[in-house]
Design a protein around this motif. Sequence first.
Motif, PDB file in Angstrom:
ATOM      1  N   UNK A  13      13.110  61.433 -33.171  1.00  0.00           N
ATOM      2  CA  UNK A  13      13.742  62.474 -32.364  1.00  0.00           C
ATOM      3  C   UNK A  13      15.020  62.872 -33.091  1.00  0.00           C
ATOM      4  N   UNK A  14      15.067  64.104 -33.559  1.00  0.00           N
ATOM      5  CA  UNK A  14      16.154  64.515 -34.447  1.00  0.00           C
ATOM      6  C   UNK A  14      17.169  65.435 -33.776  1.00  0.00           C
ATOM      7  N   UNK A  15      18.407  65.326 -34.239  1.00  0.00           N
ATOM      8  CA  UNK A  15      19.408  66.337 -33.912  1.00  0.00           C
ATOM      9  C   UNK A  15      18.932  67.664 -34.496  1.00  0.00           C
ATOM     10  N   UNK A  52      10.233  65.205 -33.362  1.00  0.00           N
ATOM     11  CA  UNK A  52      10.599  66.080 -32.249  1.00  0.00           C
ATOM     12  C   UNK A  52      12.100  66.325 -32.285  1.00  0.00           C
ATOM     13  N   UNK A  53      12.524  67.427 -31.667  1.00  0.00           N
ATOM     14  CA  UNK A  53      13.928  67.625 -31.381  1.00  0.00           C
ATOM     15  C   UNK A  53      14.240  67.148 -29.971  1.00  0.00           C
ATOM     16  N   UNK A  54      15.518  67.196 -29.613  1.00  0.00           N
ATOM     17  CA  UNK A  54      15.882  66.770 -28.257  1.00  0.00           C
ATOM     18  C   UNK A  54      15.312  67.715 -27.207  1.00  0.00           C
ATOM     19  N   UNK A  55      15.091  68.990 -27.558  1.00  0.00           N
ATOM     20  CA  UNK A  55      14.482  69.935 -26.622  1.00  0.00           C
ATOM     21  C   UNK A  55      13.031  69.555 -26.361  1.00  0.00           C
ATOM     22  N   UNK A  73      18.488  67.119 -21.819  1.00  0.00           N
ATOM     23  CA  UNK A  73      18.024  65.802 -21.391  1.00  0.00           C
ATOM     24  C   UNK A  73      18.712  65.376 -20.101  1.00  0.00           C
ATOM     25  N   UNK A  74      20.011  65.641 -20.016  1.00  0.00           N
ATOM     26  CA  UNK A  74      20.737  65.299 -18.793  1.00  0.00           C
ATOM     27  C   UNK A  74      20.204  66.106 -17.610  1.00  0.00           C
ATOM     28  N   UNK A  97      12.558  75.101 -33.869  1.00  0.00           N
ATOM     29  CA  UNK A  97      11.772  74.559 -34.986  1.00  0.00           C
ATOM     30  C   UNK A  97      11.177  73.202 -34.631  1.00  0.00           C
ATOM     31  N   UNK A  98      11.959  72.403 -33.906  1.00  0.00           N
ATOM     32  CA  UNK A  98      11.536  71.035 -33.590  1.00  0.00           C
ATOM     33  C   UNK A  98      10.956  70.918 -32.176  1.00  0.00           C
TER      34      UNK A  98
END
Length: 471
Positions: free
Chosen positions: A74-76, A97-100, A155-156, A177-178
């Motif tokens: 899970x990337x920034x 994945x991204x955080x989204x 996420x919050x 992108x992610x």
Amino acid sequence: MPSEFTGKHVTVAGLGVSGVPAAKVLHGLGAHVTVVNDGDDERARAQAAELESLGVTVRLGDGDTLPEGTELIVTAPGWKPTKPLFTAAGQAGVPVWGDVELAWRLRGLDGREPAPWLAVTGTNGKTTTVQMLASILKAAGLRTAAVGNIGVSLLDAVTGEEEYDVLAVELSSYQLHWAPSLRAHSAAVLNLAPDHLDWHGSMEAYAADKGRIYEGNQVACVYNVADKATEDLVRAADVEEGCRAIGFTLGTPGPSQLGVVEGLLVDRAFVEDRQKNAQELAEVSDVNPPAPHNIANALAAAGLARAFGVSAAAVRDGLRAFTPDAHRIAHVADVDGVAYVDDSKATNTHATEASLAAYESIVWIAGGLAKGATFDELVAGAAKRLRGAVLIGADRALIREALARHAPEVPVVDLDRTDTGAMLQAVQEARRLARPGDTVLLAPACASMDMFTNYNQRGDAFAQAVRELGA
């Protein structure tokens, strides 16, 4: 609670606004979390200590090595796809994945009905549009929040205790992108202009990542009639059956569009018999500030809200209640008949073009870090509006040369200094060039980090210098 992440070895790439919440959420879901981070500064060490106290493993100073046993990254959002970490992940068959993407997949995990997402992207205007949208949704009595790239963790919002009816979501090209499985209720691409090409590799790749926001849309894909590239992205998107293309324009709207008629924002998209009818939404004067590009933002926000079933009255009330963030076409003061306006947020040529178009006679304060930008088209388009120009920053010569080519009659002051005190001198020189009725406009068309910590500090310095003029 038991989940698909329980016992899974997950690597979180990058600390910061997205990385720390992601690590905490994944750890709370029972994953074995390792955080890797390029930096090893004081802030990173403090964040690492907090996570390690929870039982998260943190590796500082090495963001390129794939931890052994990693099953998911899970990337920034800002980490480039070309980074060795992701190359290694691809070779090992590890998904990224991204955080989204993580937030999207965690919706409803606690058994609650997931809140739909109304999503916004574009080169410029994203934050303002999302904030306008949230204001409109609140005026309609809906539980909502402006989240995402705006600085509020998705996420919050997804995993927290507060319940929402709908979320107004700002998404950057990096985040999109992610986020391969994201499917919004409705989405808007405000505009497309070259930006972040060093990250994406090409304009085509940048546009394709922006276009991901339309994939799987359920109700409406909102696009900019004046920017054909945004409509092209709608045409290319694979959406749900019945999803509609909704345009917004500063001119008279056609069917399935929102636009402007005689000082009114009107809707010909979400009305009965849109071939013949239109619904008044608000007055142009309800938009703060009523600059052309900000009216476009308001129309995009209205389009998304109307796609969600919001009334015309709520659109009007939400726009009236909206107050823009600092450093976005913010009127600082009038001194001796001259208006001083802070648009420090205009960090690229596309944003500055919109800012310059909002005023008739301008003394322009510009310059900073160009990030590979060229300025000929910007200067040529604004030349007739320029009373004068004051240039600051490391790459000011690029703007000076464009002015010499396309506006040779415009007087230019080139300040050969890059210390923060240059802003006071810039404002004093602008005052000397200005005449009553003019606007002194800080719209740098460049990033700020050569002289300032960020665009906020640059705008604050401008505002302080203006206050000293009037003292």
